[in-house]
Write a protein that holds these residues in place. Sequence first.
Motif, mmCIF file in Angstrom:
data_model
loop_
_atom_site.group_PDB
_atom_site.id
_atom_site.type_symbol
_atom_site.label_atom_id
_atom_site.label_comp_id
_atom_site.label_asym_id
_atom_site.label_seq_id
_atom_site.Cartn_x
_atom_site.Cartn_y
_atom_site.Cartn_z
ATOM 1 N N UNK A 194 0.969 -1.192 0.007
ATOM 2 C CA UNK A 194 0.090 -0.037 -0.083
ATOM 3 C C UNK A 194 0.983 1.235 -0.022
ATOM 4 N N UNK A 195 0.654 2.194 -0.914
ATOM 5 C CA UNK A 195 1.416 3.277 -1.214
ATOM 6 C C UNK A 195 0.601 4.320 -1.253
ATOM 7 N N UNK A 196 0.935 5.589 -0.263
ATOM 8 C CA UNK A 196 0.366 6.750 -0.604
ATOM 9 C C UNK A 196 1.171 7.849 -1.257
ATOM 10 N N UNK A 197 0.543 8.550 -2.179
ATOM 11 C CA UNK A 197 1.384 9.684 -3.057
ATOM 12 C C UNK A 197 0.720 10.902 -3.204
ATOM 13 N N UNK A 198 1.575 12.240 -3.374
ATOM 14 C CA UNK A 198 1.045 13.207 -3.822
ATOM 15 C C UNK A 198 0.621 14.260 -2.554
ATOM 16 N N UNK A 273 3.505 -0.871 3.935
ATOM 17 C CA UNK A 273 2.926 0.319 3.890
ATOM 18 C C UNK A 273 4.053 1.319 3.370
ATOM 19 N N UNK A 274 3.985 2.176 2.267
ATOM 20 C CA UNK A 274 4.992 3.254 2.185
ATOM 21 C C UNK A 274 4.311 4.515 2.202
ATOM 22 N N UNK A 275 4.081 5.402 3.238
ATOM 23 C CA UNK A 275 3.375 6.382 3.362
ATOM 24 C C UNK A 275 4.217 7.542 2.843
ATOM 25 N N UNK A 276 4.235 7.817 1.511
ATOM 26 C CA UNK A 276 5.053 8.901 0.769
ATOM 27 C C UNK A 276 4.379 10.287 0.560
ATOM 28 N N UNK A 277 2.921 10.151 0.700
ATOM 29 C CA UNK A 277 2.155 11.121 0.384
ATOM 30 C C UNK A 277 2.478 12.465 1.238
ATOM 31 N N UNK A 278 2.411 13.734 0.841
ATOM 32 C CA UNK A 278 2.657 14.811 1.824
ATOM 33 C C UNK A 278 1.429 15.400 2.184
ATOM 34 N N UNK A 279 0.865 14.976 3.325
ATOM 35 C CA UNK A 279 -0.545 15.116 3.876
ATOM 36 C C UNK A 279 -0.496 16.491 4.671
ATOM 37 N N UNK A 280 -1.525 17.209 4.378
ATOM 38 C CA UNK A 280 -1.614 18.442 4.844
ATOM 39 C C UNK A 280 -1.763 18.360 6.684
ATOM 40 N N UNK A 281 -1.292 19.223 7.306
ATOM 41 C CA UNK A 281 -1.221 18.825 8.861
ATOM 42 C C UNK A 281 -2.560 19.443 9.312
ATOM 43 N N UNK A 308 -3.417 12.369 11.860
ATOM 44 C CA UNK A 308 -1.934 11.927 11.370
ATOM 45 C C UNK A 308 -2.267 10.334 11.045
ATOM 46 N N UNK A 309 -1.884 10.554 9.656
ATOM 47 C CA UNK A 309 -2.108 9.054 9.246
ATOM 48 C C UNK A 309 -1.078 7.994 9.689
ATOM 49 N N UNK A 310 0.052 8.574 9.425
ATOM 50 C CA UNK A 310 1.414 7.626 10.024
ATOM 51 C C UNK A 310 1.296 7.259 11.475
ATOM 52 N N UNK A 311 0.998 8.113 12.183
ATOM 53 C CA UNK A 311 0.661 8.095 13.884
ATOM 54 C C UNK A 311 -0.540 6.951 14.024
ATOM 55 N N UNK A 312 -1.504 6.993 13.167
ATOM 56 C CA UNK A 312 -2.540 6.203 13.351
ATOM 57 C C UNK A 312 -2.277 4.923 12.901
ATOM 58 N N UNK A 313 -1.285 4.870 11.877
ATOM 59 C CA UNK A 313 -0.930 3.266 11.493
ATOM 60 C C UNK A 313 -0.013 2.720 12.556
ATOM 61 N N UNK A 314 0.815 3.395 13.108
ATOM 62 C CA UNK A 314 1.658 2.923 14.139
ATOM 63 C C UNK A 314 1.068 2.565 15.311
ATOM 64 N N UNK A 315 0.108 3.319 15.800
ATOM 65 C CA UNK A 315 -1.077 2.794 16.800
ATOM 66 C C UNK A 315 -1.819 1.523 16.769
ATOM 67 N N UNK A 316 -2.222 1.695 15.551
ATOM 68 C CA UNK A 316 -2.978 0.458 15.119
ATOM 69 C C UNK A 316 -2.111 -0.861 15.166
ATOM 70 N N UNK A 317 -0.944 -0.738 14.430
ATOM 71 C CA UNK A 317 -0.070 -1.758 14.906
ATOM 72 C C UNK A 317 0.307 -2.214 16.152
ATOM 73 N N UNK A 318 0.399 -1.143 17.040
ATOM 74 C CA UNK A 318 0.864 -1.416 18.357
ATOM 75 C C UNK A 318 -0.245 -2.147 19.027
ATOM 76 N N UNK A 319 -1.578 -1.636 19.014
ATOM 77 C CA UNK A 319 -2.686 -1.957 19.152
ATOM 78 C C UNK A 319 -2.812 -3.571 19.037
#
Length: 409
Positions: A194-198, A273-281, A308-319
Amino acid sequence: MNKPLSGKTILLGVTGGIAAYKAATLCSRLVGLGASVRVMMTEGATKFITPLTLQTLTRHPVATDVFDERDAAIVQHIDWADAAHLVVVAPATANMLSKLANGLADDMLSTTLLATTAPLLIAPAMNVHMWEHPAVIDNVNKLASRGAVFVEPGTGQLACGYVGKGRLAEPDEIVEAVLAMLVGPKPLAGQRVLITAGGTVERIDPVRYITNDSSGKMGFAIAEAARDQGADVTLVCGRTDAAAPGGVKVVKAESAAEMHDEVMKRLPETDIVFKAAAVADYRPLRKSEHKMKKTSAELSLELVRNPDILQAIGEWKEAGGGGPFVVGFAAETTELEKHALDKLQRKKCDLIVANDVAAEGAGFGLETNIVSVYGARGFAEHLPRMTKRAVAERLLNIVRELKEGMEKR
């Protein structure tokens, strides 16, 4: 002698440029590797090299005329289109690129290319100004978005007298691309990536929005490389400068909230997962349903935090105690390593890919990048300036190596 292309039928299209003479060497190389090569030539190509030459090298008749049906039992262009494991067009003129991009079929080769479902490898050759013309660029992008693979022209002395990019790639380069497509290793076969881009778009009103300079090129390069290595690729795209690559599943997600939802619901079925997108804060607290009119000299926007998508992925993994291998990206302008390591820890990533977007050759929208990769247990690797595709290939190799190490522990 090793013949890795044994049992493979390659349809070689030769078009009318001076580089057509290189088709003889290309045929010889492919036949020597065991391929059954069927050649189709445009009328222009026959002005530079004779069909007899290529017939002698391939031991098969050369097709030049869609109406020259030599066997009543078959329709030749359909029969050859169905038999091909791979179609190679080398050299491909600007005219042929236009025909392929726009679905024209006015000769043997272009007609057959509309009829085949085989993968397509294109090696363009033309004057440097033709190669850089917006129409040609559009046609190349259109073909690439449909899954065509390009062996880009080289830079050097051209037959027209110019020195620049446009010279046909050498036959050995084209052969390497053929081998990669037909018999190359598929180390990511069975892996779901899964890759995010743009960049994301946060609407102020129907005609205005907040975004950033991300082009999506790094994410696209990773998607192409993962696809070519056999992965099942899903690309979640925000705003990008070009069409997404072919051969991958594309999901459009304009805003950060939309991208968050599209990513999170796919995590249980994802391996990397590659979270390469530049997501607006941030996003506007309120979005106007209609175009905002000028009412005063100043305008204030109240912004709120985006998920925060990357934070959410990390928390989902940890949980859950597991989950995909996660690669985050950090675009910085100062203290690159400090910020990257901090993000690695806070976001609970397996790797962070950091680049200084202010450095020459590493900013948004470029074809090249300069990155540093950081991981757990002090892992660090610094990649010099290279094309984004080369960066993508190395990142995938690093991920595979680290994943294999984790699985053995």
